[in-house]
Design an enzyme around this catalytic site. Structure first.
Site, PDB file in Angstrom:
ATOM      1  N   SER A 135       0.731  -1.152   0.096  1.00 42.83           N
ATOM      2  CA  SER A 135       0.038   0.245  -0.199  1.00 42.83           C
ATOM      3  C   SER A 135       1.038   1.042  -0.163  1.00 42.83           C
ATOM      4  O   SER A 135       2.177   1.165   0.453  1.00 42.83           O
ATOM      5  CB  SER A 135      -0.785   0.070   1.185  1.00 42.83           C
ATOM      6  N   TYR A 150      -2.750   2.159  11.952  1.00 42.17           N
ATOM      7  CA  TYR A 150      -2.112   1.570  10.831  1.00 42.17           C
ATOM      8  C   TYR A 150      -0.502   1.601  10.896  1.00 42.17           C
ATOM      9  O   TYR A 150      -0.065   0.714  10.202  1.00 42.17           O
ATOM     10  CB  TYR A 150      -2.426   1.874   9.349  1.00 42.17           C
TER      11      TYR A 150
END
Length: 254
Positions: A135, A150
């Site tokens: 990502s 995250y």
């Protein structure tokens, strides 16, 4: 449509989401696919059934990639069922699941990726490819901050990418290329759901900031395309999130 005819692919974490869609797309292009799941056998069986119904070849293999037994089970399944291993899509990731051990993210997102590659490389012929799925939040973590919930996962995935890139010389000696596909947050993924649960409104905020987010199907199509794209080893393909790339460019100019 037969780009991968006679080839075999392992797609890790492919019982649902992006991995499942990638497996279907590769099978539609002729690849025999090893569909990997950790616990949810019915989901993986459904993916395999769909591939077979469309005329493709696939087998479901339960394997925990954080164990050497799981890693070996996948490469053995490719050779025993289809006789080759030509494409390795490293899609499995995690670390935000409830009840996960403190070091689980690093075990899965870094160590398991390296173990999987090391087990596969000696079986992969010249011209094979490894695709690592990540990502923007992980790929750019050292230059663009991400949400606190995250960050540990992002750093573990960046560590995995760095460790894989260190193996490029070894891969090149075997005629194997490595490609990284980095995408913005993807609508409907487990990670997005868990992030939104931990930080309500996070996905909507990112959607507004980015303009739009890719769907699982759209992103999977990009990953599958890079499996056979004519690019050099070490190439990074960026999907969405133009503001990330712009921010990094601006930092480099300062």
């Amino acid at each position: 449509m037969d780009q991968f005819e006679g080839k075999t692919a392992i797609v890790t974490g492919s019982s649902r989401g992006i991995g499942a869609e990638v497996a279907k797309l590769l099978a539609a292009q002729g690849a025999a696919v090893v569909v990997n799941y950790r616990q949810k056998a019915p989901r993986a069986d459904k993916v395999v059934a769909g591939i077979k119904a469309a005329g493709g070849r696939a087998v479901a293999v339960g394997a925990d990639l954080t164990t050497q037994e799981g890693v070996q089970a996948l490469v053995s399944a490719a050779m025993e069922n289809f006789g080759s291993l030509d494409l390795l899509v490293l899609n499995a990731s995690g670390g935000m699941e409830s009840g996960a051990q403190e070091d689980y993210a690093l075990k899965l997102n870094r160590d398991a990726q390296i173990n999987m590659l090391n087990a596969a490389v000696m079986l992969m012929p010249e011209g094979s490819r490894v695709v690592f799925v990540t990502s923007h939040q992980a790929h750019f973590i050292d230059t663009v901050p991400t949400m606190a919930e995250y960050e540990p996962v992002a750093r573990s995935k960046r560590a995995g990418e760095d460790a894989l890139r260190e193996l490029i010389p070894l891969l090149s000696n075997h005629g194997i290329s490595l490609v990284v596909v980095s995408g913005d947050m993807i609508e409907g993924t487990v990670t997005a759901t868990l992030l939104d649960r931990a930080n309500p409104g996070a996905i909507e905020a990112r959607r507004t900031e980015a303009g739009r987010l890719y769907s699982v199907e759209e992103f999977a199509a990009e990953v599958a395309a890079m499996a056979g794209a004519d690019v050099e080893t070490g190439h990074t393909e960026y999907i969405g999130g133009a503001d990330y790339i712009q921010a990094v460019q601006e930092q480099h100019q300062q």
